[in-house]
Design a protein around this motif. Structure first.
Motif, short mmCIF file in Angstrom:
data_model
loop_
_atom_site.label_atom_id
_atom_site.label_comp_id
_atom_site.label_asym_id
_atom_site.label_seq_id
_atom_site.Cartn_x
_atom_site.Cartn_y
_atom_site.Cartn_z
N CYS A 326 -8.00 0.54 4.14
CA CYS A 326 -9.31 -0.15 4.27
C CYS A 326 -10.17 -0.04 3.02
O CYS A 326 -11.11 -0.82 2.74
N CYS A 327 -10.04 1.19 2.33
CA CYS A 327 -10.91 1.52 1.49
C CYS A 327 -10.54 1.47 0.29
O CYS A 327 -11.31 1.81 -1.00
N ILE A 328 -9.23 1.52 0.12
CA ILE A 328 -8.78 1.31 -1.59
C ILE A 328 -8.26 0.03 -1.72
O ILE A 328 -7.70 -0.51 -1.19
N SER A 329 -9.06 -0.40 -2.90
CA SER A 329 -8.54 -1.74 -3.47
C SER A 329 -7.51 -1.95 -4.31
O SER A 329 -7.21 -1.14 -4.95
N ARG A 330 -7.04 -3.16 -4.61
CA ARG A 330 -5.85 -3.43 -5.36
C ARG A 330 -6.34 -3.22 -6.95
O ARG A 330 -5.60 -2.61 -7.86
N THR A 331 -7.84 -3.00 -7.44
CA THR A 331 -8.13 -2.82 -8.62
C THR A 331 -7.98 -1.44 -9.13
O THR A 331 -8.09 -1.23 -10.37
N GLU A 332 -7.79 -0.70 -8.26
CA GLU A 332 -7.85 1.02 -8.57
C GLU A 332 -6.33 1.18 -8.81
O GLU A 332 -5.98 2.38 -9.42
N PHE A 333 -5.39 0.17 -9.17
CA PHE A 333 -3.99 0.36 -9.22
C PHE A 333 -3.75 -0.12 -10.80
O PHE A 333 -4.37 -0.95 -11.07
N PRO A 334 -2.83 0.38 -11.55
CA PRO A 334 -2.59 0.11 -12.70
C PRO A 334 -1.88 -1.53 -12.94
O PRO A 334 -2.07 -1.95 -13.75
N ASP A 335 -1.19 -1.76 -11.99
CA ASP A 335 -0.54 -2.94 -11.80
C ASP A 335 -0.21 -3.06 -10.03
O ASP A 335 -0.44 -2.31 -9.41
N LYS A 336 -0.04 -4.47 -10.19
CA LYS A 336 0.14 -5.09 -8.80
C LYS A 336 1.34 -4.32 -7.97
O LYS A 336 1.26 -4.18 -6.74
N LYS A 337 2.49 -4.23 -8.66
CA LYS A 337 3.51 -3.46 -8.11
C LYS A 337 3.24 -2.05 -7.44
O LYS A 337 3.81 -1.70 -6.54
N ALA A 338 2.42 -1.41 -8.30
CA ALA A 338 2.16 0.01 -7.73
C ALA A 338 1.39 -0.05 -6.44
O ALA A 338 1.64 0.62 -5.65
N TYR A 339 0.47 -1.18 -6.47
CA TYR A 339 -0.36 -1.20 -5.17
C TYR A 339 0.52 -1.59 -4.13
O TYR A 339 0.25 -1.11 -3.08
N ILE A 340 1.46 -2.41 -4.33
CA ILE A 340 2.30 -3.25 -3.17
C ILE A 340 3.30 -1.94 -2.63
O ILE A 340 3.40 -1.91 -1.65
N ARG A 341 3.71 -1.09 -3.42
CA ARG A 341 4.51 -0.11 -3.27
C ARG A 341 3.62 1.11 -2.36
O ARG A 341 4.19 1.66 -1.36
N TRP A 342 2.53 1.18 -2.85
CA TRP A 342 1.58 2.26 -2.17
C TRP A 342 1.20 1.52 -0.73
O TRP A 342 1.26 2.41 0.34
N GLN A 343 0.92 0.34 -0.78
CA GLN A 343 0.55 -0.28 0.65
C GLN A 343 1.83 -0.36 1.68
O GLN A 343 1.51 -0.26 2.73
N LYS A 344 2.84 -0.56 1.00
CA LYS A 344 4.11 -0.48 1.99
C LYS A 344 4.31 0.83 2.61
O LYS A 344 4.70 0.88 3.72
N ARG A 345 3.95 2.00 1.74
CA ARG A 345 4.21 3.22 2.26
C ARG A 345 3.25 3.29 3.36
O ARG A 345 3.50 3.99 4.40
N GLN A 346 1.73 2.83 3.44
CA GLN A 346 0.82 3.18 4.23
C GLN A 346 1.44 2.34 5.55
O GLN A 346 1.14 2.96 6.83
#
Length: 1127
Positions: A326-346
């Protein structure tokens, strides 16, 4: 999925097999000029071809160079650190090293075009793979991939388990990327750490028995999530601070500057010391857990944002993955792939923690668990929806997920233990996996075999996570022991093993735990699918079970694993027994074996394994060393027993004092199984038997000695009785007796042949004995030497039999020497018939009945019928017999000494060495031979003296002495012939026998003189006055043999002469006194008495018959009817 996994495995095995075939073909053929083996290898069989680079070998073949296999192996390991690249020109060929299904849905738009630019020196220095020149790629035709490289890649993949691959795409470096370059995962830090780490051991067989994650959660996911939880717990104590990026950059020099070739000290300040307190400790934890700075900052900021507007809310009561979503947005990641990987883990963590493996049943919340799954799927799907639609769906789903997830998380489970009802995850195996990742941070990043200096601070910090993860003291010590022990398996560092043992011993037993903790641990169950179906496993069984099994496997062949390090074995045995005690208490099963039975199983298993290896090695080496395999096996087993008793038994005896009995009994039985067929086929002494029997007997005696020295007294005797003895000494004794009997028959034949061939000539002036005795002693000594050269076990019975046989052979030798000697009576002339003085008238042919037997004259024997041996021959025989007697003592001493040397191995039997060897330590072994030799000497001496006096000197002595009167023929005339005979004897006879032989001659001379005085025949008439002449002659004879002190001792001569002196004295009495004494003696003899003159009636009668007066003649005529002399 299972079918695909199986086909992939089969394909991998086929590639490895083909790869080995290719290498074998190239290495064994003539393609390579010369193959240089690596150090320590003797042949290609010692080289692991799976670690040889095919590319390196092919290059050597193409260039015609020598192949150094050590370089090929180094090339293989160096290449395993790089991502796989093909040398072909086709850009359509690629290989996947990750599971593409876990990466989410494929992108729905085409990737941006890649600018075609020449590679810069910066990229070249940053990339680990070689670039192919663009012109070459465009001009070359597509080619097939290099199959050998594929094989190398697949082989590396098969040998590296649980290895994660990361792919870093090379792209054009811009100024905007420089900042992100510093904030990305610190690859340099990871690379330097990888270089510093030691080569790990394979720990694939040491895996906790926990269910797998259905969502595909990886070790990296667990590591990153555990760090997020740690930050949340640190935030609960107020130690969570978000550092700025500028401060982060000041900590170390720029990697970009290093790649550009700048010096480490150029424009770079000194690296600051670790910040004090919790801030510095968290930074250390970040480095230890290999968490990037960007992720650290992102997580800290997200956790702090999650508490905004929630006054009084503790950070460690939050549902961490949900709050971060809820508190970490996509913009804090260097690319979308890294964000998707992080979100998938959570999302995976939420599913695993709340739904997949619940400890507490859902009850009425079962419907909500399905809602969670739907919401998680929608959140993941929203990332691929266009624009605001995806953002809206994600926000709504997160809001709904917060309501449902909190309801599931607040199911009361550990409230009494943690003080909180809310816990962020319910599946205990996920919690302990996360806690395991936190515990892994205690290792030194420069040396994974050691703990970091901050280990105590780290462990204290990790206690803050106990509330979130539901960790208790028992769970902590168990997990920590598991982590330490697994690290020991990987690094083989003894210090890690010691730390693991300490933690295992700290795990409280069931009675030491509180009732709430016992109830909680009882609830921690997980189901594992196995071949027999679903199996429920408790927490302690999940972690301590693999430790115990691993330790048990090591101890089941402790000879293999601990042959050089007994201290290591003691530690592993401690691990096994402590783990076993905890697991036995956990299982509460009545069929569980006790500690002693477990140790016994270790001993049995390890002994059987090492015996099998020893047997195989012996079979291999027996042909090269030309020894019987059973002999080599016994020698190797004895070495094994020495190592067993010095290294292993003291350790095993800590839990089982009878461990030595188990090991020795089993070894004795295993060797006995191999020995029995050989014993059954033993019939005669052969080279193999002489080789095997001593080795087997020595091994058995060594085992008995170990038991006796360890337990002593009746206890060891009881254990020894239980052994199935080989009975080698009994069987060996039978075979030795056969050999002894054959040798004794050989000796007997040799003795007979030696006597037959003997000529009784002196060997030399110094050696005046015959040659036969030398030959007999030679064959006897050879037999004795051969007997003791037999290394087979034997008892005193075999030696006694040999000695008795030798004794009989010597006795036979002595008997053969005297067998042809004539008797003393045969050498003496017949005794003349008694007659009386001639002047008496009337001759009566009749005599009294009591004199008939005495007066019978034996028939004359012709001298030709008696074989009389020459005096020199008799002397040589005497010397030979003396040689035989004198060497008996040396032979006895030699036998006794050899026996004492041979029998010390019998000290463990019931009879002691002194009892068995007593009969051979004294000089009575050949007592029969000694008596027979001396008897033969006496017989020949007597024969020699009788022969000289009654044969050689018969005419002057027996026939003519004192004829016609005493005064005319005196004894003095016999001194010269006696002297000649004596000189001949002394010239040949050995000094020790001289007195014995001269004494026999004196005795024969006395017998001859007595013969003349008592049985002189009708022609000898003596008067009372002749007694004085007899006395003088007797003194002459006595002094002759005394020879002024050079001859016989005076006492000996006096004793022998005394009998003749008494007869001479009787000749001096008057006739009337003699007649009266005869009358009185006749009556006294009936009552066993003697006459007044001290003699018998027959002696007195003979004196009266030779008395030349009428009174004597009338008396013998009247009383005894003695005829008158014919002269």
């Amino acid at each position: 999925m299972e079918m695909e996994g199986e086909s992939e495995l089969e394909l991998l095995q086929r590639y490895r097999r083909d790869r080995r075939v290719l290498l074998n073909f190239m290495l064994s053929g003539s393609l390579i000029k010369k193959v240089i083996l690596p150090p320590g290898a003797v042949s290609l069989d010692d080289v692991d071809l799976d670690q040889v680079s095919v590319d390196y070998v092919l290059n050597c073949v193409k260039k015609g160079e020598m192949l150094e296999l050590s370089e090929a192996i180094r090339d293989y390991h160096d290449g395993s650190e790089f991502p796989f690249m093909t040398n072909g020109g086709s850009s359509d060929d690629f290989f996947l090293v990750t599971n593409h299904e876990l990466s989410g849905s494929p992108p729905r738009r085409a990737p941006p075009p890649v600018p075609l630019v020449a590679p810069s020196t910066i990229i070249s220095s940053l990339s680990k793979s070689e670039f192919v020149d663009e012109d070459m790629v465009s001009n070359s035709e597509p080619s097939m991939p290099d199959t050998s490289s594929n094989v190398d890649f697949l082989a590396r993949r098969s040998m590296s388990q649980a290895e994660s691959f990361s792919s870093i795409q090379a792209k054009e470096l811009t100024v905007d990327d420089i900042e992100d370059f510093e904030d990305d995962d610190d690859l340099e830090e990871v690379d330097s750490r990888r270089v510093s780490r030691r080569m790990p051991n394979d720990a694939s067989d040491l895996v906790a028995v926990l269910p797998s994650f259905s969502t595909g959660v990886t070790d990296d996911d667990l590591r990153e999530t555990s760090f997020e939880i740690l930050l949340a717990c640190a935030g609960a104590s107020g130690g969570l601070i978000v550092p700025s990026k500028e401060k982060k950059k000041e900590k170390k020099p720029s990697r970009l500057l290093k790649k550009l070739g700048r010096s480490k000290t150029e424009n770079v300040g000194a690296e600051p010391q670790r910040a004090p307190g919790l801030v510095g400790l968290l930074e250390t934890m970040r480095v230890q857990m290999e968490i990037s700075e960007a992720m650290d900052i992102r997580t800290r900021q997200g956790l702090l944002n999650s508490l905004a507007g929630k006054a009084g809310k503790r950070m460690d009561t939050l549902l961490v993955p949900l709050e971060l979503l809820c508190c970490i947005s996509r913009t804090e990641f260097p690319d979308k792939k890294a964000y998707i990987r992080w979100q998938k883990r959570q999302l995976n963590m939420l599913e695993e923690g709340l739904i997949n493996h619940p400890v507490v049943g859902f009850g009425e919340s079962g419907r909500k668990s399905n809602e969670v799954r739907i919401l998680l799927a929608k959140i993941e799907e929203s990332e691929f929806l266009p624009g605001n639609t995806g953002e809206l769906q994600r926000s709504e789903c997160l809001k709904s997920l917060r309501d449902v997830a909190n309801t599931l998380a607040e199911r009361a489970a550990r409230g009494d233990l943690t003080g909180e009802v809310c816990h962020w995850a319910d599946g205990y195996h996920l919690n302990v996996r996360l806690y395991e990742k936190l515990l892994l941070s205690v290792y030194d990043i420069l040396d994974e075999g050691k703990l970091t200096e901050e280990v105590e601070e780290i462990l204290e910090l990790l206690k803050s996570t106990w509330r979130i993860l539901g960790i208790t003291e028992t769970i902590h010590y168990t997990c920590y022991a598991w982590v330490l022990f697994r690290q020991y398996v990987i690094t083989s560092e003894k210090g890690m093993l010691q730390h693991a043992i300490e933690q295992l011993k700290r795990i409280p037993l069931k009675e030491q735990r509180g009732p709430q903790e016992r109830l909680h641990l009882k609830s921690l169950q997980s189901k594992i699918e196995c071949e027999t179906g679903s199996q429920s496993t408790s927490f302690l069984q999940a972690f301590l079970g693999p430790i115990q099994k691993w330790a048990d496997r090591q101890l089941a062949d402790y000879h293999l694993h601990f042959s050089e390090d007994s201290h290591k074995m003691e530690n592993i045995a401690t691990v096994a027994m402590v783990s076993r005690r905890l697991l036995v208490e956990e299982s509460e099963s009545s069929t569980t074996i006790n500690d002693q039975e477990q140790i016994e199983s270790f001993v049995n298993s390890s002994i059987k394994s090492v015996f099998a290896r020893t047997l195989h090695a012996v079979d291999t080496n027996s042909e090269t060393v030309h020894e019987h395999p059973l002999t080599l096996l016994a020698e190797q087993i004895k070495k094994l027993l020495k190592k067993e008793t010095t290294l292993f038994v003291p350790i095993l005896s800590q839990w089982y004092p009878q461990a030595l009995v188990v090991s020795t009994s089993l070894i004795h039985r295993l060797y006995g199984i191999k020995l029995k067929p050989f014993l059954d086929g033993a019939e005669h002494l052969t080279e193999d038997i002489v080789s095997v029997f001593p080795a087997a007997h020595s091994l058995e005696q060594y085992i008995l000695g170990l038991l006796t020295s360890t337990f002593g007294g009746e206890v060891s005797e009881t254990y020894c009785k239980k052994l199935g003895r080989y009975q080698i000494e009994s069987l060996s004794g039978t075979l030795v007796m056969r050999w002894v009997n054959a040798q004794l028959q050989r000796i007997q034949n040799w003795v007979e042949r030696a006597i037959q061939q003997e000529r009784w000539d002196p060997i030399s002036p110094q050696q005046r004995h015959g040659t036969s005795i030398v030959e007999v002693y030679r064959i006897v000594e050879e037999t004795v030497d051969q007997f003791f050269a037999l290394k087979v076990p034997m008892g005193s019975g075999e030696l006694s039999s040999l000695c008795r046989g030798i004794d009989n052979a010597f006795q036979g030798y002595a008997n053969l020497i005297v067998a042809n000697l004539a008797s003393k009576e045969d050498l003496m002339p017949p005794v003349p018939i008694l007659t009386r003085y001639r002047k008496e008238a009337g001759i009566k042919a009749f005599v009294k009945k009591e004199l008939l037997d005495h007066q019978k004259i034996p028939e004359e024997r012709k001298s030709s019928e008696i074989s009389v041996l020459p005096t020199p021959v008799l002397c040589v025989q005497l010397n030979t017999l003396h040689y035989a007697v004198s060497h008996l003592g040396k032979l006895e001493d030699s036998i006794s000494e050899c026996w004492l040397k041979k029998k010390p191995t019998e000290k463990f039997t019931k009879k002691t060495l002194d009892e068995k060897s007593k009969s051979f330590s004294q000089r009575n072994t050949f007592e029969g031979s000694r008596k027979d030799f001396n008897a033969a000497i006496d017989r020949i001496c007597e024969y020699t003296g009788t022969k000289i006096v009654f044969c050689e000197l018969r005419e002057p002595f027996i026939d003519n002495l004192y004829k016609p009167s005493v005064s005319q023929t005196r004894l003095e005339a016999l001194i010269e012939p006696l002297d000649l005979a004596l000189n001949l004897l002394c010239a040949i006879i050995m000094e020790p026998l001289r007195d014995r032989l001269v004494t026999s001659l004196l005795q024969a001379s006395i017998d001859g003189l007595v013969r003349v005085l008592l049985d002189g025949g009708p022609s000898r008439i003596f008067s009372q006055s002749d007694a004085k002449l007899f006395e003088e002659d007797l003194d002459i004879l006595k002094e002759f043999f005394i020879s002024g002190g050079d001859g016989l001792p005076r006492g000996v001569v006096e004793n022998l002469v005394s009998r003749a002196r008494h007869i001479v004295q009787l000749h001096g009495y008057e006739t009337r006194e003699l007649i009266e004494d005869v009358k009185s003696a006749s009556g006294l003899e009936l009552h066993g008495g003697r006459s007044k003159l001290g003699t018998d009636a027959k002696t007195l009668l003979r004196i009266l018959c030779h008395r030349g007066d009428s009174e004597a003649s009338q008396f013998v005529k009247k009383q005894f009817k003695i005829p008158k002399s014919a002269f």
